[in-house]
Design a protein around this motif. Structure first.
Motif, PDB file in Angstrom:
ATOM      1  N   SER A 209       0.859  -1.183   0.000  1.00 37.41           N
ATOM      2  CA  SER A 209       0.000   0.000   0.000  1.00 37.41           C
ATOM      3  C   SER A 209       0.899   1.238   0.000  1.00 37.41           C
ATOM      4  CB  SER A 209      -0.945  -0.012   1.196  1.00 37.41           C
ATOM      5  OG  SER A 209      -0.258   0.426   2.328  1.00 37.41           O
ATOM      6  N   PRO A 210       0.493   2.316  -0.698  1.00 42.18           N
ATOM      7  CA  PRO A 210       1.366   3.484  -0.864  1.00 42.18           C
ATOM      8  C   PRO A 210       1.923   4.013   0.453  1.00 42.18           C
ATOM      9  CG  PRO A 210      -0.563   3.694  -2.253  1.00 42.18           C
ATOM     10  CD  PRO A 210      -0.763   2.450  -1.444  1.00 42.18           C
ATOM     11  N   ASN A 211       1.102   4.002   1.525  1.00 45.44           N
ATOM     12  CA  ASN A 211       1.590   4.547   2.799  1.00 45.44           C
ATOM     13  C   ASN A 211       2.774   3.772   3.363  1.00 45.44           C
ATOM     14  OD1 ASN A 211      -0.138   6.712   3.042  1.00 45.44           O
ATOM     15  ND2 ASN A 211      -1.806   5.348   3.685  1.00 45.44           N
ATOM     16  N   GLU A 212       2.795   2.472   3.106  1.00 48.40           N
ATOM     17  CA  GLU A 212       3.886   1.658   3.639  1.00 48.40           C
ATOM     18  C   GLU A 212       5.232   2.036   3.031  1.00 48.40           C
ATOM     19  OE1 GLU A 212       3.262  -2.744   4.068  1.00 48.40           O
ATOM     20  OE2 GLU A 212       1.323  -2.192   3.225  1.00 48.40           O
ATOM     21  N   THR A 213       5.230   2.644   1.853  1.00 45.85           N
ATOM     22  CA  THR A 213       6.501   2.964   1.192  1.00 45.85           C
ATOM     23  C   THR A 213       7.288   4.014   1.977  1.00 45.85           C
ATOM     24  OG1 THR A 213       5.610   4.736  -0.202  1.00 45.85           O
ATOM     25  CG2 THR A 213       5.543   2.495  -1.100  1.00 45.85           C
ATOM     26  N   LEU A 214       6.574   4.727   2.859  1.00 49.90           N
ATOM     27  CA  LEU A 214       7.261   5.732   3.681  1.00 49.90           C
ATOM     28  C   LEU A 214       8.372   5.091   4.494  1.00 49.90           C
ATOM     29  CD1 LEU A 214       4.181   7.732   4.981  1.00 49.90           C
ATOM     30  CD2 LEU A 214       5.960   8.561   3.440  1.00 49.90           C
ATOM     31  N   PHE A 215       8.196   3.804   4.785  1.00 51.34           N
ATOM     32  CA  PHE A 215       9.158   3.129   5.649  1.00 51.34           C
ATOM     33  C   PHE A 215      10.159   2.277   4.884  1.00 51.34           C
ATOM     34  CE2 PHE A 215       4.971   3.463   7.709  1.00 51.34           C
ATOM     35  CZ  PHE A 215       5.275   4.513   8.559  1.00 51.34           C
ATOM     36  N   LEU A 216      10.158   2.399   3.566  1.00 47.16           N
ATOM     37  CA  LEU A 216      11.130   1.634   2.777  1.00 47.16           C
ATOM     38  C   LEU A 216      12.531   2.101   3.118  1.00 47.16           C
ATOM     39  CD1 LEU A 216       9.752   1.388  -0.871  1.00 47.16           C
ATOM     40  CD2 LEU A 216      10.059  -0.441   0.791  1.00 47.16           C
ATOM     41  N   GLU A 217      13.407   1.132   3.326  1.00 47.25           N
ATOM     42  CA  GLU A 217      14.775   1.511   3.649  1.00 47.25           C
ATOM     43  C   GLU A 217      15.534   1.902   2.398  1.00 47.25           C
ATOM     44  OE1 GLU A 217      17.261  -1.020   6.037  1.00 47.25           O
ATOM     45  OE2 GLU A 217      15.455  -1.502   7.196  1.00 47.25           O
ATOM     46  N   SER A 218      16.354   2.894   2.527  1.00 43.86           N
ATOM     47  CA  SER A 218      17.172   3.301   1.413  1.00 43.86           C
ATOM     48  C   SER A 218      18.443   2.445   1.444  1.00 43.86           C
ATOM     49  CB  SER A 218      17.531   4.774   1.597  1.00 43.86           C
ATOM     50  OG  SER A 218      17.824   5.333   0.380  1.00 43.86           O
ATOM     51  N   THR A 219      18.827   1.912   0.307  1.00 44.93           N
ATOM     52  CA  THR A 219      20.047   1.093   0.325  1.00 44.93           C
ATOM     53  C   THR A 219      21.210   1.946  -0.156  1.00 44.93           C
ATOM     54  OG1 THR A 219      19.622   0.368  -1.899  1.00 44.93           O
ATOM     55  CG2 THR A 219      18.911  -1.096  -0.136  1.00 44.93           C
ATOM     56  N   ASN A 220      22.414   1.495   0.165  1.00 44.29           N
ATOM     57  CA  ASN A 220      23.569   2.272  -0.255  1.00 44.29           C
ATOM     58  C   ASN A 220      24.230   1.709  -1.501  1.00 44.29           C
ATOM     59  OD1 ASN A 220      23.441   4.275   1.664  1.00 44.29           O
ATOM     60  ND2 ASN A 220      24.205   2.835   3.205  1.00 44.29           N
ATOM     61  N   LYS A 221      23.632   0.645  -2.007  1.00 46.25           N
ATOM     62  CA  LYS A 221      24.212   0.060  -3.209  1.00 46.25           C
ATOM     63  C   LYS A 221      23.939   0.970  -4.403  1.00 46.25           C
ATOM     64  CE  LYS A 221      22.696  -4.242  -2.190  1.00 46.25           C
ATOM     65  NZ  LYS A 221      21.896  -5.321  -2.609  1.00 46.25           N
ATOM     66  N   ILE A 222      24.843   0.956  -5.354  1.00 46.95           N
ATOM     67  CA  ILE A 222      24.641   1.784  -6.534  1.00 46.95           C
ATOM     68  C   ILE A 222      23.549   1.179  -7.401  1.00 46.95           C
ATOM     69  CG2 ILE A 222      25.712   2.645  -8.628  1.00 46.95           C
ATOM     70  CD1 ILE A 222      28.342   2.613  -7.188  1.00 46.95           C
ATOM     71  N   VAL A 223      23.567  -0.123  -7.458  1.00 47.99           N
ATOM     72  CA  VAL A 223      22.637  -0.806  -8.335  1.00 47.99           C
ATOM     73  C   VAL A 223      21.742  -1.710  -7.521  1.00 47.99           C
ATOM     74  CG1 VAL A 223      22.440  -2.489 -10.160  1.00 47.99           C
ATOM     75  CG2 VAL A 223      24.247  -0.782 -10.232  1.00 47.99           C
ATOM     76  N   LYS A 224      20.472  -1.529  -7.685  1.00 50.18           N
ATOM     77  CA  LYS A 224      19.541  -2.445  -7.063  1.00 50.18           C
ATOM     78  C   LYS A 224      18.920  -3.244  -8.186  1.00 50.18           C
ATOM     79  CE  LYS A 224      17.270   0.804  -4.765  1.00 50.18           C
ATOM     80  NZ  LYS A 224      16.145   1.390  -4.050  1.00 50.18           N
ATOM     81  N   GLN A 225      18.742  -4.492  -7.950  1.00 52.91           N
ATOM     82  CA  GLN A 225      18.160  -5.283  -9.019  1.00 52.91           C
ATOM     83  C   GLN A 225      16.979  -6.053  -8.477  1.00 52.91           C
ATOM     84  OE1 GLN A 225      21.155  -7.334 -11.099  1.00 52.91           O
ATOM     85  NE2 GLN A 225      19.745  -8.269 -12.518  1.00 52.91           N
ATOM     86  N   GLU A 226      15.882  -5.906  -9.101  1.00 56.62           N
ATOM     87  CA  GLU A 226      14.733  -6.674  -8.660  1.00 56.62           C
ATOM     88  C   GLU A 226      14.072  -7.262  -9.882  1.00 56.62           C
ATOM     89  OE1 GLU A 226      11.965  -4.669  -6.100  1.00 56.62           O
ATOM     90  OE2 GLU A 226      13.619  -3.746  -5.027  1.00 56.62           O
ATOM     91  N   VAL A 227      13.891  -8.539  -9.856  1.00 55.77           N
ATOM     92  CA  VAL A 227      13.246  -9.174 -10.987  1.00 55.77           C
ATOM     93  C   VAL A 227      12.061  -9.951 -10.455  1.00 55.77           C
ATOM     94  CG1 VAL A 227      13.535 -10.789 -12.874  1.00 55.77           C
ATOM     95  CG2 VAL A 227      15.453  -9.384 -12.146  1.00 55.77           C
ATOM     96  N   ASP A 228      10.925  -9.682 -11.032  1.00 56.32           N
ATOM     97  CA  ASP A 228       9.722 -10.340 -10.569  1.00 56.32           C
ATOM     98  C   ASP A 228       9.252 -11.326 -11.621  1.00 56.32           C
ATOM     99  OD1 ASP A 228       6.830 -10.734 -10.194  1.00 56.32           O
ATOM    100  OD2 ASP A 228       7.229  -9.460  -8.455  1.00 56.32           O
ATOM    101  N   ASN A 229       9.303 -12.599 -11.276  1.00 55.20           N
ATOM    102  CA  ASN A 229       8.992 -13.589 -12.295  1.00 55.20           C
ATOM    103  C   ASN A 229       7.534 -13.997 -12.388  1.00 55.20           C
ATOM    104  OD1 ASN A 229      11.365 -14.006 -13.673  1.00 55.20           O
ATOM    105  ND2 ASN A 229      12.223 -15.020 -11.875  1.00 55.20           N
ATOM    106  N   SER A 230       6.759 -13.581 -11.400  1.00 56.32           N
ATOM    107  CA  SER A 230       5.368 -14.003 -11.455  1.00 56.32           C
ATOM    108  C   SER A 230       4.523 -13.023 -12.262  1.00 56.32           C
ATOM    109  CB  SER A 230       4.812 -14.147 -10.044  1.00 56.32           C
ATOM    110  OG  SER A 230       5.073 -12.971  -9.326  1.00 56.32           O
ATOM    111  N   SER A 231       5.154 -11.972 -12.763  1.00 56.49           N
ATOM    112  CA  SER A 231       4.419 -11.014 -13.568  1.00 56.49           C
ATOM    113  C   SER A 231       4.790 -11.170 -15.041  1.00 56.49           C
ATOM    114  CB  SER A 231       4.750  -9.609 -13.106  1.00 56.49           C
ATOM    115  OG  SER A 231       4.420  -8.676 -14.086  1.00 56.49           O
ATOM    116  N   PHE A 232       3.943 -10.632 -15.896  1.00 53.66           N
ATOM    117  CA  PHE A 232       4.189 -10.638 -17.336  1.00 53.66           C
ATOM    118  C   PHE A 232       5.397  -9.763 -17.679  1.00 53.66           C
ATOM    119  CE2 PHE A 232       3.102  -8.705 -21.511  1.00 53.66           C
ATOM    120  CZ  PHE A 232       3.083  -9.866 -22.265  1.00 53.66           C
ATOM    121  N   VAL A 233       5.729  -8.845 -16.757  1.00 58.40           N
ATOM    122  CA  VAL A 233       6.788  -7.877 -17.020  1.00 58.40           C
ATOM    123  C   VAL A 233       8.034  -8.221 -16.216  1.00 58.40           C
ATOM    124  CG1 VAL A 233       7.359  -5.432 -16.916  1.00 58.40           C
ATOM    125  CG2 VAL A 233       5.001  -6.141 -17.198  1.00 58.40           C
ATOM    126  N   GLN A 234       9.185  -8.014 -16.800  1.00 53.34           N
ATOM    127  CA  GLN A 234      10.424  -8.238 -16.090  1.00 53.34           C
ATOM    128  C   GLN A 234      11.163  -6.912 -15.978  1.00 53.34           C
ATOM    129  OE1 GLN A 234      13.787 -10.014 -17.593  1.00 53.34           O
ATOM    130  NE2 GLN A 234      13.674 -11.814 -16.298  1.00 53.34           N
TER     131      GLN A 234
END
Ligand code: GDP
Length: 335
Positions: free
Chosen positions: A34-59
């Motif tokens: 839910s959009p409100n929960e994103t307020l608590f997303l941690e910021s990472t210090n990595k230059i590159v974040k990679q997220e691949v979601d395989n259960s969706s039509f989109v990668q």
């Protein structure tokens, strides 16, 4: 390299300055956060974040541009990154000063274009929920103007750069604009889009349906729709229906179902108090059809169902996912 991966999924890269909202977009669109929960997303210090979601039509993958670090210092092989990518979405925080973001946008577009001239470039002018209508329009105009001017300045150095087309979308995770914008991006990458649209047109005209969307169930991105204009309310209604069906199926659906709550027998009918019906049917592992029609037209559900089976058959062929399941023997819709 094709913009689609081995299983035919469109490949998308999400880039932008840190804190522009990339992880939030990914979580809200692809993981039902839910959009409100994103307020608590941690910021990472990595230059590159990679997220691949395989259960969706989109990668997709996410790339950060943290502060002063130069992403193009030679430490990463960008021919790999941009070579196989169908679309590059650059996220700009519209509530912040965007000069730095525009700089990075320019460097990125020029770099990516040199490697892969067929990449589609899209700018999300993001977090516009905090702006009033006038500021929204002014910000869009300003960002559009500056981004295209910057590119024009770079024309001389890169042949063909003048043919680049940047598209812009105003987005926010607090309403459906982010889903709508993502839908437009994915549609740019679907090679068979015209065929899908024709099939949807055929289906609705033969079945008395008013509007039909082909949805990626996990993300609620619509992969295609018929040629009548999209009105946001209808789209939101269909999104809500998918949420309801998936939630109910997830909670009360049969356990031990390998494919999760969504499978070939998934369907749902919701009658609204304004005389319309929402009808949802599974199309394949990722996709579902959701249509809106008048209740009187739904009396001929047999015809609609028959037409739907023909439609599903055709869609599966388009995606070369034809399974061994029993299919209707005749081709083409009834009536
Ligand atoms: P990233 O570093 O680009 O991945 O950015 P994050 O996803 O961590 O987001 C940074 C902050 O922006 C978070 O506090 C989010 O809640 C906030 N944010 C993301 N999208 C939106 C939006 O559409 N509107 C508003 N108002 N805030 C947003």
């Amino acid at each position: 390299l094709s913009p689609l991966d081995d299983s035919g999924k469109p490949r998308i890269i999400l880039m932008g300055l840190r804190r522009s909202g990339k992880s939030s977009i990914a979580k809200v669109v692809f993981q039902k956060m839910s959009p409100n929960e994103t307020l608590f997303l941690e910021s990472t210090n990595k230059i590159v974040k990679q997220e691949v979601d395989n259960s969706s039509f989109v990668q997709f993958q996410i790339w950060d541009f943290p502060g002063q670090i130069d992403l193009f210092d030679g430490s990463v092989d960008y021919s790999q990154v941009f070579g196989g990518c169908g679309a590059l979405i650059f996220v700009i925080d519209a509530q912040d000063d965007y000069m730095e973001a525009l700089n990075k946008l320019n460097t990125t577009v020029v770099k990516a274009y040199k490697i892969n001239a067929s990449i589609k470039f899209i700018v999300f002018i993001h977090k516009v929920d905090g702006l009033n209508e006038d500021t929204k329009m002014e910000t869009q105009r300003d960002i559009h103007q500056r981004a295209t001017d910057d590119l024009r300045d770079a024309f001389g150095s890169v042949p063909g750069l003048d043919k680049i087309h940047l598209s812009f979308h105003l987005t926010s995770i607090y309403d459906h604009s982010i889903f709508e914008a993502f839908s437009k991006v994915v549609q740019k990458l679907i090679l068979q889009l015209a065929t899908l649209e024709n099939l949807l047109d055929l289906l609705i005209s033969r079945s008395g349906i008013e509007k039909a969307f082909l949805f990626d169930v996990i993300s609620k991105i619509y992969v295609a729709t018929d040629c009548s204009p999209v009105d946001m309310q209808s789209y939101e209604l269909c999104c809500d229906m998918i949420d309801v069906v998936i939630d109910i199926a997830g909670i009360y659906g049969s356990e031990g179902n390998e494919n999760g709550p969504f499978d070939a027998s998934t369907s749902s009918i919701i009658k609204l108090n304004n005389g319309t019906v929402l009808y949802m049917r599974e199309v394949n592992k990722f996709l579902a059809l959701v249509c809106i029609l008048r209740e009187d037209n739904f009396e001929k559900q047999g015809v609609i169902d028959y037409n739907f089976l023909c439609f599903r058959n055709a869609i599966r062929q388009v995606f070369e996912l034809v399974s061994e399941e029993a299919q209707p023997t005749t081709n083409g819709p009834a009536l």
